[in-house]
Design a protein around this motif. Sequence first.
Motif, PDB file in Angstrom:
ATOM      1  N   ASP A 103      12.883 -38.795  37.176  1.00 48.54           N
ATOM      2  CA  ASP A 103      12.215 -37.536  36.830  1.00 48.54           C
ATOM      3  C   ASP A 103      11.864 -37.611  35.353  1.00 48.54           C
ATOM      4  N   ARG A 149       7.072 -25.671  41.750  1.00 48.32           N
ATOM      5  CA  ARG A 149       8.398 -25.245  41.282  1.00 48.32           C
ATOM      6  C   ARG A 149       8.584 -23.754  41.548  1.00 48.32           C
ATOM      7  N   HIS A 207      15.226 -25.709  40.275  1.00 42.45           N
ATOM      8  CA  HIS A 207      16.312 -26.230  39.430  1.00 42.45           C
ATOM      9  C   HIS A 207      17.098 -25.010  38.960  1.00 42.45           C
ATOM     10  N   HIS A 227      10.140 -27.273  44.823  1.00 37.48           N
ATOM     11  CA  HIS A 227      11.181 -27.699  43.888  1.00 37.48           C
ATOM     12  C   HIS A 227      11.861 -26.478  43.296  1.00 37.48           C
ATOM     13  N   TYR A 260      22.205 -35.968  26.762  1.00 33.87           N
ATOM     14  CA  TYR A 260      21.739 -34.956  25.819  1.00 33.87           C
ATOM     15  C   TYR A 260      22.371 -35.123  24.436  1.00 33.87           C
ATOM     16  N   ALA A 290      17.265 -37.742  36.077  1.00 35.46           N
ATOM     17  CA  ALA A 290      16.534 -36.900  35.122  1.00 35.46           C
ATOM     18  C   ALA A 290      16.556 -37.580  33.756  1.00 35.46           C
ATOM     19  N   HIS A 310       7.662 -33.466  35.572  1.00 34.89           N
ATOM     20  CA  HIS A 310       8.032 -32.067  35.378  1.00 34.89           C
ATOM     21  C   HIS A 310       7.460 -31.521  34.084  1.00 34.89           C
ATOM     22  N   GLY A 324      18.599 -30.687  39.364  1.00 37.91           N
ATOM     23  CA  GLY A 324      19.892 -31.279  38.980  1.00 37.91           C
ATOM     24  C   GLY A 324      20.865 -30.193  38.573  1.00 37.91           C
ATOM     25  N   GLY A 325      21.610 -30.458  37.490  1.00 34.76           N
ATOM     26  CA  GLY A 325      22.525 -29.442  36.974  1.00 34.76           C
ATOM     27  C   GLY A 325      23.961 -29.597  37.436  1.00 34.76           C
ATOM     28  N   HIS A 326      24.331 -30.782  37.928  1.00 38.39           N
ATOM     29  CA  HIS A 326      25.691 -30.988  38.448  1.00 38.39           C
ATOM     30  C   HIS A 326      26.663 -31.151  37.276  1.00 38.39           C
ATOM     31  N   GLU A 347      18.133 -34.259  41.430  1.00 42.33           N
ATOM     32  CA  GLU A 347      17.750 -34.797  40.112  1.00 42.33           C
ATOM     33  C   GLU A 347      18.898 -34.732  39.102  1.00 42.33           C
ATOM     34  N   PRO A 348      20.001 -35.412  39.325  1.00 43.04           N
ATOM     35  CA  PRO A 348      21.075 -35.367  38.328  1.00 43.04           C
ATOM     36  C   PRO A 348      20.703 -36.191  37.093  1.00 43.04           C
ATOM     37  N   GLY A 349      20.993 -35.640  35.925  1.00 40.38           N
ATOM     38  CA  GLY A 349      20.800 -36.388  34.683  1.00 40.38           C
ATOM     39  C   GLY A 349      22.152 -36.604  34.038  1.00 40.38           C
ATOM     40  N   ARG A 350      22.736 -35.469  33.617  1.00 36.71           N
ATOM     41  CA  ARG A 350      24.049 -35.490  32.966  1.00 36.71           C
ATOM     42  C   ARG A 350      25.090 -36.211  33.815  1.00 36.71           C
TER      43      ARG A 350
END
Length: 447
Positions: free
Chosen positions: A101, A168, A220, A218, A404, A80, A124, A260-262, A303-306
């Motif tokens: 993403d 979504r 999230h 999708h 972030y 992400a 997105h 994502g959001g892990h 979709e992991p970003g963090r």
Amino acid sequence: MTLLDLFPSLRAAMAPRLDPALWPVTTNHDDHGRIRVGGVALDDIADQYGTPTYVLDEDDVRHRCHAYRTAFPDAEIAYAAKALMIRAVAGWVTSEGLSLDACSEGELALAQAAGIDPRRIILHGNAKTATLLRTAVDVGVGRIVVDSHTEIRLLASLAQGRQKVLIRATPGIAIHGHPALATGVDDQKFGFPIAEGHLDSAVRLVLEQSNLELVGLHCHLGSQITDSRFFAAAIDRMIGQMDQIRRDHGVLVSNLDLGGGHAVPYRPGDPELDPAALARVVEAALDDACARNRFPRPTVTLEPGRAIVARAGVTLYRVVSIKTVRDGRTFVAVDGGMSDNPRVALYGARYDVAVANRHPAGAHTPMTVVGRHCEAGDVLAHDVPLPCDLHPGDVLAVPCTGAYHHSLASTYNCIGRPPVVAVRGGTARELIRRETTADLLTRDVGL
Ligand SMILES: Cc1ncc(COP(=O)(O)O)c(C=O)c1O
């Protein structure tokens, strides 16, 4: 004269332990007790590039990508980009086998500049403009995640050839935590609620467009999710919806994107979502839901970003002044603040802080690290233990600031944004230069 002055070799051994869960994988101390990341002393980076500066450990980013690829050998892992979009980072993650993403013209442009295959990009956004959709179509973005009826019609009018789309959905799953971090519930701006036929109306509209190809769904659920069972619940509902689409419309969709959001830990003891543990739960939930619905196993996208970049980042500040007020609280003011890290003011985020330029000998006491901005809420870390002999000029390092931070930074108080410096194998290189007052003046075009 202290023991450390008599036996300097003791410094590295006596340096305070930095929690490996928070710091980049290459973190250690040098012989002077200074913190090193990627083989480079953070103090030297502060001297060379100034402060505040974001430091980024390339090995850490690659290590996280590898952990996901190992845990999910059959899934697609799409980084992400909103967490941190820099050409070099996009290059590292895609060379480790990840997709991307993106959600804006800027992110698409940087992805293109990094030479990323557009077919590996998922677009997105809850309010994609005609310009963004046209850009995505021109670039040849692989999949577009549609988020409103207006967008579906607009995209159909712009698509050249057959554009793959995901819809979504909001599965109605409420995660814990700050309301701004929960996006899987119905009462928020993203997606089509599964409830009351909203999702079905979107499915119908997409299927009516001859140049749109519905390939999947999708969702999230939100940010900083620590419990894998939320993903199991999402799989259960989403596979149910994919089966419903097959039964109602005779269309088999084959891509399930779980967003994502892990969670990552920001302070010692914080829970995190381990990719291997998540994989076990995802596998079991897929087996179960697919068997129950007699639905063929879809390709899963995460979709992991963090979780990819947060721990690779360390922000460096220099102490400007130290003040103890009447009730006893000590404020350490540094040369950055909410413009380089708005997460404390936005979400009440908590951080750890360490002295980076020397061995912090002696007793520690709780101090509150504050920024230089004209806001009482401009706090970087509340009540963190720092050495009693802390003084102006010392360099402080805040771990877990890769996600972030650069991407949320502002120029509040007309203070330019910090540089991003990558470290690897004993070498530092600037990826983003510091934003100068001259940059700010360049944008100010009217008088
Ligand atoms: C659609 C979507 N995917 C992935 C992410 C990445 O979330 P995180 O960085 O928490 O993994 C976000 C974050 O807002 C998102 O909106």
